[in-house]
Design a protein around this motif. Sequence first.
Motif, PDB file in Angstrom:
ATOM      1  N   TYR A  60      45.454   2.152  34.380  1.00 51.67           N
ATOM      2  CA  TYR A  60      44.913   0.843  34.735  1.00 51.67           C
ATOM      3  C   TYR A  60      46.005  -0.213  34.520  1.00 51.67           C
ATOM      4  N   TYR A  84      48.311  -3.479  34.377  1.00 48.22           N
ATOM      5  CA  TYR A  84      48.021  -4.906  34.355  1.00 48.22           C
ATOM      6  C   TYR A  84      49.212  -5.690  33.847  1.00 48.22           C
ATOM      7  N   ASN A 112      45.418  -7.543  37.549  1.00 45.83           N
ATOM      8  CA  ASN A 112      44.929  -6.186  37.345  1.00 45.83           C
ATOM      9  C   ASN A 112      45.098  -5.403  38.639  1.00 45.83           C
ATOM     10  N   VAL A 116      46.123 -13.359  34.890  1.00 41.07           N
ATOM     11  CA  VAL A 116      45.873 -11.955  34.607  1.00 41.07           C
ATOM     12  C   VAL A 116      45.911 -11.223  35.943  1.00 41.07           C
ATOM     13  N   GLY A 156      44.264  -2.129  31.615  1.00 40.84           N
ATOM     14  CA  GLY A 156      43.684  -3.156  32.466  1.00 40.84           C
ATOM     15  C   GLY A 156      42.271  -2.811  32.893  1.00 40.84           C
TER      16      GLY A 156
END
Length: 141
Positions: free
Chosen positions: A125, A127, A81, A79, A39
Amino acid sequence: MKKVLFSILSMILVSCSSAIKPTESKSLFEVLTQQSDGGASIRFFEILSESKEIAMLQNDEKLKNKIHPNDTQTSNFVVLNMGEKSSGGYKIGIESVVETDKNIIITVKETIPEPNAMVSQVITYPYCIVKVNSKKEIIIK
């Protein structure tokens, strides 16, 4: 004679009713991918509703076979994140999706590792990408 006629009519009705196929009900949302890494470095949520925005998702190897051409007309994409995290064990996803007359309300769920949990010592990261089978306005909580 009445019994014969009745049994013939009964068979016709039964055979007709078996030809009826149940309608498929589409789920309100579908998690297309949920990853612990890959992400963005900052925490943000983005709603993609335009054809050009959605087309960008189709270039992703994890998503290209999960997004169909007509989805741009019938669905929105979200999306999520979580941003940069100092270790493994973090996760972002959907807690609930509720449809009202005017909009879709999405409640985000973020999972963090327990203080003494054994997790990988690597920057991650997390997501998640969600397909919402509606073009109504989306509200993220």
